[in-house]
Every structure is written in C-alpha cells, then in structure tokens.
Design an enzyme around this catalytic site. Sequence first.
Site, short mmCIF file in Angstrom:
data_model
loop_
_atom_site.label_atom_id
_atom_site.label_comp_id
_atom_site.label_asym_id
_atom_site.label_seq_id
_atom_site.Cartn_x
_atom_site.Cartn_y
_atom_site.Cartn_z
N ALA A 1 16.22 41.60 -16.07
CA ALA A 1 15.46 40.97 -14.98
C ALA A 1 14.07 40.56 -15.46
CB ALA A 1 15.35 41.92 -13.79
N GLY B 1 14.62 37.56 -17.67
CA GLY B 1 15.07 36.44 -16.85
C GLY B 1 13.97 35.82 -16.01
N ASP B 2 13.05 36.65 -15.54
CA ASP B 2 11.90 36.14 -14.79
C ASP B 2 11.11 35.17 -15.66
OD1 ASP B 2 9.97 36.22 -12.51
OD2 ASP B 2 8.68 37.15 -14.03
N SER B 3 10.92 35.51 -16.92
CA SER B 3 10.20 34.64 -17.85
C SER B 3 10.98 33.36 -18.16
CB SER B 3 9.91 35.38 -19.16
OG SER B 3 9.04 36.44 -18.93
#
Length: 122
Positions: free
Chosen positions: A12, A15-17
């Site tokens: 997560a 994935g945020d980046s």
Amino acid sequence: MDIKAVSTEALAYLGDSVLEIRVREKLVRSGISGSGNLNRASLSYVKASEQAAAMQTIIPLLTEEESLIYKRGRNMSGGNVPKSATMSEYRTATGMEVLFGYLYLLGREERINVLFEKAYES
C-alpha cells in the site's frame, strides 16, 4: 524477491507513490501549471473517496490474480480513515494502492498504465 512475502502495508505504501506519480504526470501533461493549481487538481485523484470510485471502474477488468491482491489490500485491518471518506471508501482505496504496488514490484508498467487510464478516463 518473493512478492508474496511483501507485507500488505508495504504494498500500500509503494502503491500510494505509484498512483501519486501517475497523477502528477497526468496533470502536468494536461497543461496545468503552478504548484497550487496542481495540488488542487490532484485532490480529485488522490482522496480516498476518489480512489474508491476509480477502483470500482476497473474491478471488472482485473485478472483473477489482480482481484485477489486487491481484496488482500481491501481487507487489511487498521489504518486511519480520513474524515472525508467512509470506511468502505478507505478500504477500497487501500486495495487499489496494494494492487498498484504489487504490479509495480512485478515490473508490469504497461498494466499499471492501462488500469490507471481506465480508472480515471472521465
């Protein structure tokens, strides 16, 4: 690297980046300039409620493997739900981040691009 050994939280985080860079690139390519304008425009992509809506668009396009990874992230416990989102939206957005982190670690850039574009078509 054993991708299955990577924690859901780490996926997560990554994935945020991955999503953030795709959003920033899309906005810059659209011709928006000025950091204030770019930051305001990015909110329509990065808020949990917006990510949840985008994820709903691409769920039917996921492979079985991708769907399992998304659900792994969606069902992850913990986290601080922002005031601007429901628990369901937050969990869906987290699932999206996990999926994109997973695809990134596998080197599936083209798949990331396809899913991102479909998610944010409108």
